[in-house]
Design an enzyme around this catalytic site. Sequence first.
Site, mmCIF file in Angstrom:
data_model
loop_
_atom_site.group_PDB
_atom_site.id
_atom_site.type_symbol
_atom_site.label_atom_id
_atom_site.label_comp_id
_atom_site.label_asym_id
_atom_site.label_seq_id
_atom_site.Cartn_x
_atom_site.Cartn_y
_atom_site.Cartn_z
ATOM 1 N N HIS A 279 0.831 -1.204 0.000
ATOM 2 C CA HIS A 279 0.000 0.000 0.000
ATOM 3 C C HIS A 279 0.870 1.260 0.000
ATOM 4 O O HIS A 279 0.619 2.197 -0.772
ATOM 5 C CB HIS A 279 -0.901 -0.004 1.232
ATOM 6 C CG HIS A 279 -1.650 1.272 1.453
ATOM 7 N ND1 HIS A 279 -2.743 1.640 0.707
ATOM 8 C CD2 HIS A 279 -1.447 2.281 2.335
ATOM 9 C CE1 HIS A 279 -3.189 2.811 1.119
ATOM 10 N NE2 HIS A 279 -2.418 3.234 2.110
ATOM 11 N N HIS A 284 1.137 5.180 -2.239
ATOM 12 C CA HIS A 284 1.495 6.524 -1.792
ATOM 13 C C HIS A 284 2.739 7.104 -2.457
ATOM 14 O O HIS A 284 2.737 8.258 -2.893
ATOM 15 C CB HIS A 284 1.710 6.522 -0.275
ATOM 16 C CG HIS A 284 0.452 6.548 0.523
ATOM 17 N ND1 HIS A 284 -0.377 7.648 0.556
ATOM 18 C CD2 HIS A 284 -0.123 5.603 1.321
ATOM 19 C CE1 HIS A 284 -1.415 7.386 1.341
ATOM 20 N NE2 HIS A 284 -1.282 6.162 1.810
ATOM 21 N N GLU A 324 -6.198 9.087 0.003
ATOM 22 C CA GLU A 324 -6.406 7.633 0.048
ATOM 23 C C GLU A 324 -7.342 7.124 -1.045
ATOM 24 O O GLU A 324 -7.069 6.093 -1.666
ATOM 25 C CB GLU A 324 -6.955 7.216 1.414
ATOM 26 C CG GLU A 324 -5.957 7.298 2.557
ATOM 27 C CD GLU A 324 -4.854 6.249 2.462
ATOM 28 O OE1 GLU A 324 -4.933 5.357 1.592
ATOM 29 O OE2 GLU A 324 -3.902 6.331 3.260
ATOM 30 N N SER A 343 -3.402 0.748 -4.715
ATOM 31 C CA SER A 343 -2.788 -0.440 -4.112
ATOM 32 C C SER A 343 -3.783 -1.574 -3.947
ATOM 33 O O SER A 343 -3.489 -2.577 -3.303
ATOM 34 C CB SER A 343 -2.181 -0.084 -2.750
ATOM 35 O OG SER A 343 -3.173 0.407 -1.857
#
Length: 456
Positions: A279, A284, A324, A343
């Site tokens: 993730h 990110h 997110e 992700s």
Amino acid sequence: MDAQHCKMNGDPFQESMYIEESSNKNGVISLIFSLKEEVGALAKVLRTFEEKGINLTHIESRPSRLNKDEYEFFINLEGKNVPALDKIIKSLRNDIGATVHELSRTKKKDTVPWFPRSIQELDRFANQILSYGAELDADHPGFKDPVYRARRKEFADIAYNYRHGQPIPRVTYTEEERKTWGTVFRELKSLYPTHACYEHNHVFPLLEKYCGYREDNIPQLEDISKFLQTCTGFRLRPVAGLLSSRDFLAGLAFRVFHSTQYIRHASKPMYTPEPDICHELLGHVPLFADPSFAQFSQEIGLASLGAPDDFIEKLATVYWFTVEFGLCKEGDSLKAYGAGLLSSFGELQYCLSSKPEIQPLVLEKTAVQKYPVTEFQPIYYVAESFKDAKEKLSQQFQSGGGGWSCQVISILRSSEQGCDINEWSFFLSFVRSWMVLMLPFFLLSPRFPQGCFYVF
């Protein structure tokens, strides 16, 4: 960075800098104290608490980073007998010779919550996690796997012992861990050309070239952190588990992203109930190398510093629906830029299908939108661009939503002189009303380049 660079008026730790007037819903008080390493020292302290009838609910220890012959202890106490606690603190200081710092007590009206004034002060809350790396919930895929739990403990210890300025320890990942990474990497990479935003697809090849992004290799946080610093000044910091929203957002204010190093359980490579290295690195990291996105992320963090709890909740919700799970426009198409989407093989396809509800990014509405944590989002918000999202964020500040973020510039300029906590509280109450109106000037002025927020 050594302790000399952290000194304030000659004192590495002013006691006021440890006071965190956070809301204390569970009646828990937190303390940090340091003791000389000698036989029976900790026993004397614990006996003092016992004699005063105060229960300890949690205790952690670590070697002091200032004095090699001392240990630091972090403890949580039941806050039922406050008068007795005051006597204990006095006794620890005067009778035992301990250095005591109070982290939290019941919140007083109109006080400013504690926040870090320099990047080194992120060390003070980096280990105050909501869940420890090896303590898994019963429904976690690795809950019944003792080998996996032990491995998670190893990653947690790396984060627990890390301090700002140190190189991030390198990890030798197992064959099973690399296989899990490879499955996720391969599947997601096949979707990026058609589903990910331009900025993500622009940076991803650079990560493959310079940071070891490959199907058969899990990149090292230290290599990625150095790469990000050359791009936007962002850096990574290992973390053992989930931080509170306030603490996590405070890191973004200094262009620091708290990143996990562990990987999801091999039994379910396409699912994780918590953030893991897949993730962090696939979702990110690519966007933190983009200047516009890095600035937007930092502005969310800046807005959190000294903010009241209700505004922190709104900021965290904005973060959820943008950083997110955000979508953005590219011509006539929608693309994903949120890390939770980039992700997740399943949700990355789902978010661009006809199934979810799509709404324009309106922060007044987005900030109060409820959302599920363990399932695909029923609604996504679309930004016209990162620039558009930044402008809307600044407008929200000016409309009275909070966000006195330009105080940070004054923090950085005055940090060498130190600041009395009462004077600082008065200063913050003053800048809340008008100083944020100057935020665009500070951000664009050549006298205050991006680096002024994160280089100390």
